[in-house]
Design a protein around this motif. Structure first.
Motif, PDB file in Angstrom:
ATOM      1  N   HIS A 216       4.891  31.516 -16.427  1.00 51.60           N
ATOM      2  CA  HIS A 216       3.650  31.889 -15.730  1.00 51.60           C
ATOM      3  C   HIS A 216       2.973  30.670 -15.102  1.00 51.60           C
ATOM      4  O   HIS A 216       3.474  29.554 -15.204  1.00 51.60           O
ATOM      5  CB  HIS A 216       2.701  32.559 -16.719  1.00 51.60           C
ATOM      6  CG  HIS A 216       3.166  33.907 -17.184  1.00 51.60           C
ATOM      7  ND1 HIS A 216       3.985  34.050 -18.270  1.00 51.60           N
ATOM      8  CD2 HIS A 216       2.961  35.148 -16.694  1.00 51.60           C
ATOM      9  CE1 HIS A 216       4.257  35.336 -18.450  1.00 51.60           C
ATOM     10  NE2 HIS A 216       3.653  36.029 -17.498  1.00 51.60           N
ATOM     11  N   ARG A 217       1.845  30.917 -14.468  1.00 53.48           N
ATOM     12  CA  ARG A 217       1.025  29.811 -13.981  1.00 53.48           C
ATOM     13  C   ARG A 217       0.669  28.913 -15.158  1.00 53.48           C
ATOM     14  O   ARG A 217       0.660  29.350 -16.308  1.00 53.48           O
ATOM     15  CB  ARG A 217      -0.252  30.348 -13.325  1.00 53.48           C
ATOM     16  CG  ARG A 217      -1.357  30.695 -14.322  1.00 53.48           C
ATOM     17  CD  ARG A 217      -2.595  31.257 -13.626  1.00 53.48           C
ATOM     18  NE  ARG A 217      -3.730  31.279 -14.550  1.00 53.48           N
ATOM     19  CZ  ARG A 217      -4.690  30.362 -14.601  1.00 53.48           C
ATOM     20  NH1 ARG A 217      -4.700  29.357 -13.744  1.00 53.48           N
ATOM     21  NH2 ARG A 217      -5.668  30.430 -15.490  1.00 53.48           N
ATOM     22  N   ILE A 218       0.374  27.638 -14.893  1.00 52.18           N
ATOM     23  CA  ILE A 218      -0.030  26.741 -15.964  1.00 52.18           C
ATOM     24  C   ILE A 218      -1.490  27.022 -16.275  1.00 52.18           C
ATOM     25  O   ILE A 218      -2.353  26.940 -15.397  1.00 52.18           O
ATOM     26  CB  ILE A 218       0.162  25.261 -15.569  1.00 52.18           C
ATOM     27  CG1 ILE A 218       1.607  25.018 -15.088  1.00 52.18           C
ATOM     28  CG2 ILE A 218      -0.174  24.346 -16.743  1.00 52.18           C
ATOM     29  CD1 ILE A 218       2.684  25.436 -16.069  1.00 52.18           C
ATOM     30  N   GLY A 219      -1.751  27.381 -17.526  1.00 51.43           N
ATOM     31  CA  GLY A 219      -3.089  27.805 -17.917  1.00 51.43           C
ATOM     32  C   GLY A 219      -3.857  26.715 -18.625  1.00 51.43           C
ATOM     33  O   GLY A 219      -3.725  25.536 -18.298  1.00 51.43           O
ATOM     34  N   ASP A 220      -4.628  27.102 -19.629  1.00 49.20           N
ATOM     35  CA  ASP A 220      -5.607  26.181 -20.189  1.00 49.20           C
ATOM     36  C   ASP A 220      -5.236  25.655 -21.567  1.00 49.20           C
ATOM     37  O   ASP A 220      -6.084  25.108 -22.262  1.00 49.20           O
ATOM     38  CB  ASP A 220      -6.971  26.858 -20.245  1.00 49.20           C
ATOM     39  CG  ASP A 220      -6.928  28.127 -21.095  1.00 49.20           C
ATOM     40  OD1 ASP A 220      -5.845  28.474 -21.595  1.00 49.20           O
ATOM     41  OD2 ASP A 220      -7.984  28.761 -21.252  1.00 49.20           O
ATOM     42  N   VAL A 221      -3.990  25.825 -21.987  1.00 49.73           N
ATOM     43  CA  VAL A 221      -3.620  25.278 -23.293  1.00 49.73           C
ATOM     44  C   VAL A 221      -3.551  23.756 -23.197  1.00 49.73           C
ATOM     45  O   VAL A 221      -2.925  23.215 -22.298  1.00 49.73           O
ATOM     46  CB  VAL A 221      -2.269  25.854 -23.780  1.00 49.73           C
ATOM     47  CG1 VAL A 221      -1.729  25.022 -24.934  1.00 49.73           C
ATOM     48  CG2 VAL A 221      -2.441  27.304 -24.222  1.00 49.73           C
TER      49      VAL A 221
END
Lengths: 307, 307
Positions: free
Chosen positions: B96-101
């Motif tokens: 997926h898109r690179i998120g906030d982890v």
């Protein structure tokens, strides 16, 4: 529109070599990309480029909405080229903590807990069945020896060693000899002004809303800075003031003794004492066995500041 | 202390199958890990587990500071198991898109712009020279067919196809036959209450400080929801109110016609009209050629809401 392969600000050897080699790999695979750098090349990297007869990447200080970027050796916006918020991030190849870069679309993000981005780049040559030229092998080997401090850093893994040994064999290079020559060429103490010493290999971090700065210099003997400590501390306080940091830490890492002298601004003394459970005297404390900013200093500060 | 391999909340087939197969791969490599799920298994996944005679992963609703987790098929905190902020994230395998982890330490993060996490897991079996059992091949193949809607989704890549064909060959399975059986088994319209239809395959996103919800159901014919649209819209408004969303979108994706009926709460009509440049009537608009929430809906909303 340009597609750039780019390392972090204040580029170290891995940021330059990983950008050059990954751009080379992408080119071999048919992509139209260009390695760039976002800052001055340090003395160690200069020695390496000279040794393997490779041109330095072009300096590009800002990217725009028209540009695509492939980030190597970093994944935090505060460490990236100016304009990163506007540009499209195509890929990330890195070996650091997962930072704050977000993307709208899925991208190729390859982060591995190894000692050096160039170790991952070497694996990517292998996975894609692309032959590594001697020039590129020289850059990859040098970056691994640089980032792992000739395998002495705790960030170094068996993978880094195996890959470096494979590259050294291809080149017919003796790792220890070459590594020591490389580090000596890169010794910064005599070449730089005190303020440049602090910012030569330098990163900013955000913790709980505050910004801190962490610089690192590597020396063959920590005594090298004895005569200039007052000037270094004055530069540290100046940088804290100029940048409104919570505090600033400089690691003077003794490669042979395998420890670091940690120097810290007045505003960070208490944090360092509590986080590391040590006593700071004259704004400094010697930390045995501490070589890695990323693995031994940032996690300790992060744990303490975000608890 | 446990080490869990876990997909996202409201698990779809890829989240369950990638957790089971990646846990199997790690076990084959000697690691002590366990696949878990953080929610109810959907009808499609149930069919698959039954077809290949694999037990469903254990339900674990919350992890603690003592746990280590390997995230598959997601990298956003809002989609992860409860307690993720406390646990240690060891690895992430995602598409997926690179998120906030964010993590304190470097980790293995393998994100690739392919149609399915299980495609990447299959590559990891190959890269590690681990044989794929027929049971695991069945899960991997099913997940790829599910996530790529039998290769129809624009997220589907040549890599997904090649790997699915290799797995189908190992199993002696006809892809189209099996895929249609699988999707029919998974058709949710008749099995679920309207509110469950909205949240069956459901994700929350944060844009510019607001939370939005985006559900998706896949049907063989969009007419399947004709008789229950008012009930679905009532459930949508209820969920917006309960969760203080900016708005909520439900995609009713017609697999054969290759388009989606987008249903939206009153509060999102204007955003949808502007972002997609369409006219919404009776809280709905049919979008030709739109099959992928991740690639065709979220980026459009993200661009509009964060501009």
């Amino acid at each position: 529109m340009s597609t750039y392969v780019v390392g972090h600000q204040n580029p170290d050897t891995d940021s330059i070599c990983a950008a050059l080699t990954y751009a080379n790999l992408k080119q071999e695979l048919g992509a139209d990309v260009e390695a760039i750098r976002v800052g001055k090349i340090n003395a160690e990297t200069e020695f390496i480029l000279d040794e393997f007869d490779v041109d330095e990447p072009e300096l590009v200080e800002e990217v725009t909405a028209d540009d695509q970027v492939i980030l190597v050796d970093h994944n935090e916006k505060s460490q990236a080229v100016e304009g990163i918020e506007e540009a499209e991030i195509l890929e990330i190849i890195d070996h650091h903590r997962i930072g704050d870069v977000e993307t709208g679309n899925p991208i190729y993000f390859r982060n591995e807990p190894v000692g050096c981005t160039s170790t991952i780049v070497t694996k990517l040559y292998q996975e894609n069945d692309v032959e590594i030229s001697d020039k590129m092998a020289g850059l990859l080997l040098s970056a691994i020896l640089s980032d792992t401090v000739i395998f002495r850093s705790p960030t170094c893994t068996e993978t880094d060693k195996e890959i470096a040994e494979m590259l050294a064999e291809q080149l017919g290079v003796d790792i220890k000899n070459y590594g020591v020559r490389m580090f000596k060429a890169g010794s910064v103490v005599k070449k730089l002004e005190p303020k440049e010493l602090v910012t030569n290999d330098y990163k900013e971090y955000q913790f709980a809303g505050d910004t801190i700065g962490v610089g690192q210099i590597e020396v063959m003997d920590v005594d090298e800075v004895d005569g200039i400590k007052d000037d270094i501390l004055a530069s540290i306080e100046e940088l804290v003031e100029e940048n409104d940091y919570k505090f600033l830490v400089l690691l003077v890492t003794d490669i042979l003794a395998e420890g670091s002298l940690l120097m810290v601004s007045d505003s960070g003394i208490e944090v360092v004492e509590n986080a590391f459970d040590v006593t700071v005297e004259n704004n400094e404390v010697y930390l045995d066995d501490v070589l890695s900013r990323k693995k031994q200093v940032i996690p300790v500060l992060s744990d303490y500041l975000t608890q």
